[in-house]
Design a protein around this motif. Structure first.
Motif, PDB file in Angstrom:
ATOM      1  N   SER A 221       0.865  -1.131  -0.071  1.00 32.29           N
ATOM      2  CA  SER A 221      -0.032   0.091  -0.107  1.00 32.29           C
ATOM      3  C   SER A 221       0.970   1.204  -0.025  1.00 32.29           C
ATOM      4  O   SER A 221       1.960   1.244   0.451  1.00 32.29           O
ATOM      5  N   ALA A 222       0.109   2.312  -0.281  1.00 35.39           N
ATOM      6  CA  ALA A 222       0.944   3.591  -0.322  1.00 35.39           C
ATOM      7  C   ALA A 222       0.047   4.834  -0.078  1.00 35.39           C
ATOM      8  O   ALA A 222      -1.172   4.759  -0.059  1.00 35.39           O
ATOM      9  N   PHE A 223       0.570   5.760   0.436  1.00 33.08           N
ATOM     10  CA  PHE A 223      -0.218   7.045   0.581  1.00 33.08           C
ATOM     11  C   PHE A 223       0.433   8.352   0.083  1.00 33.08           C
ATOM     12  O   PHE A 223       1.729   8.368  -0.198  1.00 33.08           O
ATOM     13  N   LYS A 224      -0.199   9.439   0.163  1.00 34.75           N
ATOM     14  CA  LYS A 224       0.285  10.646  -0.304  1.00 34.75           C
ATOM     15  C   LYS A 224      -0.190  11.863   0.481  1.00 34.75           C
ATOM     16  O   LYS A 224      -1.162  11.802   1.070  1.00 34.75           O
TER      17      LYS A 224
ATOM     18  N   LEU B 256      12.247  10.291  -5.700  1.00 34.95           N
ATOM     19  CA  LEU B 256      11.349   9.936  -7.094  1.00 34.95           C
ATOM     20  C   LEU B 256      11.558   8.475  -7.405  1.00 34.95           C
ATOM     21  O   LEU B 256      10.488   7.977  -7.966  1.00 34.95           O
ATOM     22  N   GLY B 257      12.660   7.882  -7.363  1.00 34.61           N
ATOM     23  CA  GLY B 257      12.867   6.472  -7.831  1.00 34.61           C
ATOM     24  C   GLY B 257      14.302   5.952  -7.836  1.00 34.61           C
ATOM     25  O   GLY B 257      14.286   4.722  -8.111  1.00 34.61           O
ATOM     26  N   TRP B 258      15.054   6.843  -7.643  1.00 36.38           N
ATOM     27  CA  TRP B 258      16.715   6.248  -7.650  1.00 36.38           C
ATOM     28  C   TRP B 258      16.873   5.554  -6.229  1.00 36.38           C
ATOM     29  O   TRP B 258      17.750   4.303  -6.457  1.00 36.38           O
TER      30      TRP B 258
ATOM     31  N   GLN C 267      10.980  15.335 -14.920  1.00 30.38           N
ATOM     32  CA  GLN C 267      10.289  16.344 -15.722  1.00 30.38           C
ATOM     33  C   GLN C 267       9.085  16.195 -15.811  1.00 30.38           C
ATOM     34  O   GLN C 267       8.058  17.294 -16.145  1.00 30.38           O
ATOM     35  N   SER C 268       8.354  15.229 -15.954  1.00 34.59           N
ATOM     36  CA  SER C 268       7.156  14.685 -16.188  1.00 34.59           C
ATOM     37  C   SER C 268       5.989  15.306 -14.695  1.00 34.59           C
ATOM     38  O   SER C 268       5.153  15.743 -14.892  1.00 34.59           O
ATOM     39  N   CYS C 269       7.028  15.133 -13.844  1.00 31.30           N
ATOM     40  CA  CYS C 269       6.215  15.688 -12.367  1.00 31.30           C
ATOM     41  C   CYS C 269       6.284  17.257 -12.491  1.00 31.30           C
ATOM     42  O   CYS C 269       5.214  17.815 -12.030  1.00 31.30           O
ATOM     43  N   MET C 270       7.457  17.939 -13.043  1.00 29.79           N
ATOM     44  CA  MET C 270       7.193  19.107 -13.110  1.00 29.79           C
ATOM     45  C   MET C 270       6.132  19.745 -13.890  1.00 29.79           C
ATOM     46  O   MET C 270       5.453  20.802 -13.661  1.00 29.79           O
TER      47      MET C 270
ATOM     48  N   ALA D 190      -1.789  17.034  -6.362  1.00 32.83           N
ATOM     49  CA  ALA D 190      -3.059  16.199  -6.732  1.00 32.83           C
ATOM     50  C   ALA D 190      -2.923  15.455  -8.068  1.00 32.83           C
ATOM     51  O   ALA D 190      -3.751  15.933  -9.142  1.00 32.83           O
ATOM     52  N   TYR D 191      -1.831  14.694  -8.285  1.00 33.64           N
ATOM     53  CA  TYR D 191      -1.663  14.172  -9.688  1.00 33.64           C
ATOM     54  C   TYR D 191      -1.001  12.721  -9.208  1.00 33.64           C
ATOM     55  O   TYR D 191      -0.309  12.363  -8.384  1.00 33.64           O
ATOM     56  N   LYS D 192      -1.120  11.873 -10.642  1.00 28.86           N
ATOM     57  CA  LYS D 192      -0.394  10.725 -10.586  1.00 28.86           C
ATOM     58  C   LYS D 192       0.713  10.791 -11.139  1.00 28.86           C
ATOM     59  O   LYS D 192       0.753  11.333 -12.249  1.00 28.86           O
ATOM     60  N   ILE D 193       1.969  10.058 -11.091  1.00 27.78           N
ATOM     61  CA  ILE D 193       3.238  10.141 -11.746  1.00 27.78           C
ATOM     62  C   ILE D 193       2.881   9.633 -13.104  1.00 27.78           C
ATOM     63  O   ILE D 193       2.436   8.561 -13.253  1.00 27.78           O
ATOM     64  N   PRO D 194       3.126  10.189 -14.387  1.00 30.43           N
ATOM     65  CA  PRO D 194       2.527   9.919 -15.545  1.00 30.43           C
ATOM     66  C   PRO D 194       3.340   8.746 -15.915  1.00 30.43           C
ATOM     67  O   PRO D 194       4.753   8.698 -15.583  1.00 30.43           O
ATOM     68  N   HIS D 195       3.163   7.932 -16.771  1.00 32.42           N
ATOM     69  CA  HIS D 195       3.681   6.641 -17.219  1.00 32.42           C
ATOM     70  C   HIS D 195       4.145   7.144 -18.899  1.00 32.42           C
ATOM     71  O   HIS D 195       3.103   7.105 -19.375  1.00 32.42           O
TER      72      HIS D 195
END
Length: 443
Positions: free
Chosen positions: A121-124, A315-317, A360-363, A374-379
């Protein structure tokens, strides 16, 4: 009893039930009737299936009964070497993907021979009044080549709960430790920046400045069966104070940047850090002396508070490092440090580049949401784009979106906040109007 067509799965479950209820090589008394009632099938059918299974066993074949229903799938059964699975280290089969790589089979085949796993599970968190800081940072995202992202993370020797895929003959693995509440851990600080590739795709600079542990060498206070008194032991530094962080910057991070920085790149470098209290400030005289050596001008800037999506490490590293580190069994601090450093070195600069594209996509999403999260990280499907040699170096931002953000900032942010935010980022500010100020910043 109504006759029905038994599926392949039901047929083999019936056989497995009978095999588990043998007495002197035959099904125990009442087993046939019991399984007949369980699967709502006639005893005659059960007897026929048992005869077919015995025939396969007598011929030395694998017991596997297929449905005789017309059109039933005739899938060829893949035989998996159970001993090969058992020979793998547990850390090599903590996920289906790792297990599949270890036995050289597909993930679907590996899933059939392993035990099921657990979910996650995850939360924001929510933001309050940080949208203006985040908008300015989003507008500046194109200048990423000379920004070094740093962040800290605890890496643990083990976890309270592990997930492994075992064969039916194996029991649950057993581990012992002094306390599952206080598992040994070491804090690392990681410094990375955007890797640089040539037009032909050759890596000119991998962007991996380094990952440094907060450890110290302490002599053993008493004799033990492992080490005599006075032997130097590696111990984690549990309290990360400003003095400890200052020493890390001056003796490890800044020298690593100067040593690894490509000669063709700008020597004006920004170190982006979060707002943790032990972090030092750019005005620290000792840091300024170390950061202005050999023609370099290294400055410290702060990311907006509670904005993990603006730091490449969070973010992912870090997740990429940890996914490799957990494959290695660690028994002490030296093992953990070695595992983390090897995992950091093993990761490809292409992986780091993909995380920067995610940044960059998050920016872009931050600009669309006017600074909120209030967004999801784009794929983007970056792996597929890489295989097609179509992965972009930078994402394009519509000029209309930039104008919209600048107008929003102009209409809602007070001027003193504008000056405070821009100065916090480490860039010059003038009173000639907000739009001109952003143009001076290179937007």
């Amino acid at each position: 009893m109504v006759s029905k067509n038994l599926s392949t799965q039901e047929r083999n479950k019936i056989v497995q039930f009978l095999l588990s209820n043998l007495k002197n090589g035959k099904p125990r008394y009442g087993a046939m009737k019991e399984v007949s009632s369980l699967f709502n099938s006639s005893q005659r059918t059960i007897t026929r299936l048992w005869a077919a299974a015995k025939k396969q066993k007598k011929n030395g074949e694998e017991i596997y009964l297929r449905s005789a229903k017309p059109g039933a799938a005739k899938r060829k059964r893949v035989t998996v070497d159970i001993e090969l699975i058992q020979s793998l280290e547990l850390h090599k089969r903590s996920t289906i993907r790792r297990l599949a790589v270890g036995i050289n089979q597909s993930k679907s085949t590996s899933l059939e021979v392993g035990k099921p796993g657990a979910d996650q599970s995850a939360f924001k968190f929510s933001l309050e009044a940080l949208e203006f800081d985040r908008i300015v940072m989003a507008l500046k995202f194109k200048a990423t080549e000379n920004i070094v992202h740093i962040d800290e993370k605890w890496f643990y020797i083990t976890k309270v709960a592990h997930r492994f895929y075992l064969t039916p003959a194996e029991g649950d693995p057993h581990r012992t430790c002094k306390s599952k509440t206080f598992i040994k851990k070491v804090m690392f600080i990681c410094a990375v920046c955007r890797p640089i590739f040539s037009e032909q795709g050759d890596c000119l600079f991998d962007g991996k400045i380094g990952i440094f542990p907060f450890i110290e060498q302490v002599p053993a206070k008493r004799n033990s069966k492992n080490i005599p008194v006075g032997t130097l032991e590696t111990k984690p530094i549990q309290s990360i104070t400003r003095d400890v962080m200052k020493e890390m910057f001056i003796n490890k991070i800044v020298p690593a940047i100067i040593a690894k920085w490509p000669s063709f790149a700008s020597k004006l470098i920004y170190i982006q850090q979060d707002n943790a209290k032990p972090h030092i400030h750019d005005s620290d005289p000792d840091f300024r002396a170390a950061a202005t050596q050999q023609g370099f001008d290294i400055r410290i800037v702060h990311q907006p508070p509670n904005s993990l999506d603006t730091n490449v490490n969070d973010l992912g590293w870090f997740r990429a490092i940890q996914s490799i580190q957990t494959e290695r069994a660690c028994y002490n601090c030296d093992d953990l440090v070695k595992a983390v450093e090897e995992s950091f070195a093993q990761l490809s600069p292409h992986t780091l580049n993909k995380v920067f594209l995610s940044l960059q996509s998050c920016m872009v999403e931050i600009m669309k949401q006017k600074g909120h999260n209030a967004y999801k990280i784009p794929h983007m499907g970056k792996d597929a784009l890489m295989r097609a040699n179509q992965l972009p170096r930078d994402l394009e931002v519509p000029i209309e979106l930039v104008d919209e953000c600048i107008n929003y900032f102009n209409d809602n942010a007070p001027m003193h906040l504008v000056q405070e935010v821009v100065e916090k980022l480490g860039y010059p500010f003038s009173q000639q109007g907000l739009l001109n100020d952003f143009q001076q910043l290179g937007i």
